[in-house]
Design a protein around this motif. Structure first.
Motif, PDB file in Angstrom:
ATOM      1  N   VAL A 101     -30.646 -34.385 -79.904  1.00 38.91           N
ATOM      2  CA  VAL A 101     -29.877 -33.937 -79.766  1.00 38.91           C
ATOM      3  C   VAL A 101     -29.377 -35.877 -79.089  1.00 38.91           C
ATOM      4  O   VAL A 101     -27.778 -36.398 -79.881  1.00 38.91           O
ATOM      5  CB  VAL A 101     -29.256 -33.884 -78.082  1.00 38.91           C
ATOM      6  CG1 VAL A 101     -28.442 -34.333 -77.189  1.00 38.91           C
ATOM      7  CG2 VAL A 101     -30.406 -32.881 -78.373  1.00 38.91           C
ATOM      8  N   ASN A 102     -30.431 -36.768 -79.351  1.00 38.16           N
ATOM      9  CA  ASN A 102     -29.921 -38.264 -79.038  1.00 38.16           C
ATOM     10  C   ASN A 102     -28.738 -38.632 -80.677  1.00 38.16           C
ATOM     11  O   ASN A 102     -28.713 -40.228 -80.084  1.00 38.16           O
ATOM     12  CB  ASN A 102     -31.005 -39.027 -78.381  1.00 38.16           C
ATOM     13  CG  ASN A 102     -31.051 -40.948 -78.371  1.00 38.16           C
ATOM     14  OD1 ASN A 102     -30.177 -41.054 -77.349  1.00 38.16           O
ATOM     15  ND2 ASN A 102     -31.011 -41.544 -79.399  1.00 38.16           N
ATOM     16  N   ASP A 103     -29.372 -38.394 -81.455  1.00 40.43           N
ATOM     17  CA  ASP A 103     -28.940 -38.496 -82.384  1.00 40.43           C
ATOM     18  C   ASP A 103     -27.926 -38.437 -82.952  1.00 40.43           C
ATOM     19  O   ASP A 103     -27.436 -39.101 -84.441  1.00 40.43           O
ATOM     20  CB  ASP A 103     -30.295 -38.073 -83.978  1.00 40.43           C
ATOM     21  CG  ASP A 103     -31.067 -39.052 -84.062  1.00 40.43           C
ATOM     22  OD1 ASP A 103     -31.674 -40.658 -83.418  1.00 40.43           O
ATOM     23  OD2 ASP A 103     -32.519 -38.860 -84.184  1.00 40.43           O
ATOM     24  N   LEU A 104     -26.881 -37.564 -82.131  1.00 39.03           N
ATOM     25  CA  LEU A 104     -25.541 -37.000 -82.957  1.00 39.03           C
ATOM     26  C   LEU A 104     -24.967 -37.450 -82.166  1.00 39.03           C
ATOM     27  O   LEU A 104     -25.575 -38.644 -81.027  1.00 39.03           O
ATOM     28  CB  LEU A 104     -25.569 -35.525 -82.015  1.00 39.03           C
ATOM     29  CG  LEU A 104     -26.746 -34.141 -82.354  1.00 39.03           C
ATOM     30  CD1 LEU A 104     -26.903 -33.596 -81.006  1.00 39.03           C
ATOM     31  CD2 LEU A 104     -26.127 -33.724 -83.888  1.00 39.03           C
ATOM     32  N   PRO A 105     -23.651 -37.933 -82.677  1.00 41.46           N
ATOM     33  CA  PRO A 105     -22.529 -38.456 -82.508  1.00 41.46           C
ATOM     34  C   PRO A 105     -22.507 -38.042 -80.717  1.00 41.46           C
ATOM     35  O   PRO A 105     -22.382 -37.246 -80.542  1.00 41.46           O
ATOM     36  CB  PRO A 105     -21.024 -38.275 -82.871  1.00 41.46           C
ATOM     37  CG  PRO A 105     -21.759 -37.487 -84.300  1.00 41.46           C
ATOM     38  CD  PRO A 105     -23.157 -37.185 -84.328  1.00 41.46           C
ATOM     39  N   ARG A 106     -21.118 -39.193 -79.866  1.00 46.56           N
ATOM     40  CA  ARG A 106     -20.921 -38.776 -78.727  1.00 46.56           C
ATOM     41  C   ARG A 106     -20.950 -37.385 -78.609  1.00 46.56           C
ATOM     42  O   ARG A 106     -21.379 -36.622 -77.462  1.00 46.56           O
ATOM     43  CB  ARG A 106     -20.684 -40.297 -77.651  1.00 46.56           C
ATOM     44  CG  ARG A 106     -20.110 -41.166 -76.547  1.00 46.56           C
ATOM     45  CD  ARG A 106     -19.215 -41.186 -77.012  1.00 46.56           C
ATOM     46  NE  ARG A 106     -18.193 -41.376 -77.356  1.00 46.56           N
ATOM     47  CZ  ARG A 106     -17.123 -40.711 -75.664  1.00 46.56           C
ATOM     48  NH1 ARG A 106     -17.485 -40.018 -75.061  1.00 46.56           N
ATOM     49  NH2 ARG A 106     -15.460 -41.139 -76.524  1.00 46.56           N
ATOM     50  N   ILE A 185     -33.217 -38.108 -72.101  1.00 42.83           N
ATOM     51  CA  ILE A 185     -32.493 -38.589 -73.218  1.00 42.83           C
ATOM     52  C   ILE A 185     -32.094 -39.494 -72.329  1.00 42.83           C
ATOM     53  O   ILE A 185     -31.237 -40.269 -72.960  1.00 42.83           O
ATOM     54  CB  ILE A 185     -30.683 -37.380 -73.042  1.00 42.83           C
ATOM     55  CG1 ILE A 185     -30.986 -36.303 -74.032  1.00 42.83           C
ATOM     56  CG2 ILE A 185     -29.590 -37.895 -73.277  1.00 42.83           C
ATOM     57  CD1 ILE A 185     -30.221 -35.255 -73.959  1.00 42.83           C
ATOM     58  N   ALA A 186     -31.724 -40.080 -71.481  1.00 46.07           N
ATOM     59  CA  ALA A 186     -31.521 -40.955 -70.907  1.00 46.07           C
ATOM     60  C   ALA A 186     -32.145 -42.207 -71.041  1.00 46.07           C
ATOM     61  O   ALA A 186     -31.989 -43.383 -71.250  1.00 46.07           O
ATOM     62  CB  ALA A 186     -31.114 -41.218 -68.998  1.00 46.07           C
TER      63      ALA A 186
END
Length: 300
Positions: A101-106, A185-186
């Motif tokens: 999920v971290n690699d997705l756009p904002r 994620i943080a």
């Protein structure tokens, strides 16, 4: 020569504002965490039913629990089996989903984070699974199995001993993407990007090498916190079992240590015995956390 230690008055004068700032948390921690633990340990050596005063019985509660309570031994077996599967699997799931999920756009990242996190904060999430595994023809799984001709009659999912624990494990894994998932994620968001540039110079060639040599060592605090949360959640399952398969479950197939604690504490009001169960669970959690923390400290 040993340096002389400052007196309390000197230390207070020097650091009083720091002590004042942490005082609210310290007071709350003492009153609602440390003090209840101490009281539970004391009451575990008594016979106490909330009506009469506690009577000291020594180790009787512990002996009865370990030797003469077969249901507790079943609860321990169920809890450890449940935790051994859901603990590591949910921990890995939290990390991998956070990594992806971290690699997705904002904006897509925010949406997917909400999608994964929402089940863990939904108080009635088990209702979806209760409808899926309903033991009549109106249950979605039974309806589809009968429609496809796989079975001729409804399967009693939630009242059949062999199905209870697998269903609880599936539901717990679905609910497990909670605080640990957000923590990871943080952690990804706060990684120093220059480390990856330095790693590329040093010969790190692909994402798996980045993960092993850079990401994991850089996220040790988040990994430690996530491990503690997952261990705690996997060993403290109670309400899910009660809501999904009933209390008590068939042949105690879904009975856990915390469910046993609920039985003696909230149903029978044998609080001395309930505190004994709580103390045992506390030390099991503490031992598991110590072992996992030692393993994670070796990382990197």
């Amino acid at each position: 020569m040993k340096k002389k230690r400052d007196s309390f008055a000197v230390v207070w004068k020097k650091h009083k504002y720091k002590y004042i700032m942490i005082a609210p948390f310290a007071i709350i921690f003492f009153l609602f965490t440390l003090l209840p633990v101490v009281i539970s340990i004391i009451l575990s050596f008594t016979s106490f039913n909330m009506v009469s005063a506690p009577v000291f019985v020594g180790l009787d509660n512990y002996i009865n629990l370990m030797v003469y309570d077969p249901i507790f031994l079943t609860a321990v077996k169920n809890t450890l089996f449940f935790a051994i599967i859901t603990g590591p699997v949910s921990y890995i799931m939290c990390f991998l989903f956070a990594w992806l999920v971290n690699d997705l756009p904002r904006i897509p990242r925010a949406i997917m984070t909400l999608v994964f996190y929402a089940p863990s904060i939904s108080g009635n999430a088990y209702l979806v699974w209760k409808l899926l595994f309903s033991s009549d023809s109106y249950g979605w799984i039974n309806a589809w199995l009968m429609k496809l001709g796989i079975t001729q009659e409804a399967i009693y999912w939630l009242v059949t001993e062999d199905y209870i624990m697998p269903i609880l494990i599936i539901v717990q894994l679905w609910l497990s993407l909670g605080v640990s998932f957000l923590t990871f994620i943080a952690g990804f968001q706060n990684l120093d990007r220059s480390l990856y540039e330095a790693g590329a110079v040093e010969g790190v060639k692909n994402r798996w090498q980045e993960l092993w040599y850079i990401t994991l060592p850089s996220m040790k605090p988040q990994l430690m916190f996530g491990a503690v949360m997952q261990i705690t959640s996997s060993l403290s399952v109670s309400q899910l079992s009660i809501d999904l398969v009933g209390f008590p479950s068939v042949n105690y197939a879904g009975h856990t240590i915390l469910t046993h604690l609920h039985d003696y504490g909230n149903v029978r009001y044998e609080l001395g015995y309930a505190c004994t169960i709580a103390v045992i669970l506390f030390f099991i959690m503490m031992i598991c956390n110590i072992v996992v923390q030692k393993l994670l400290r070796k990382l990197g």
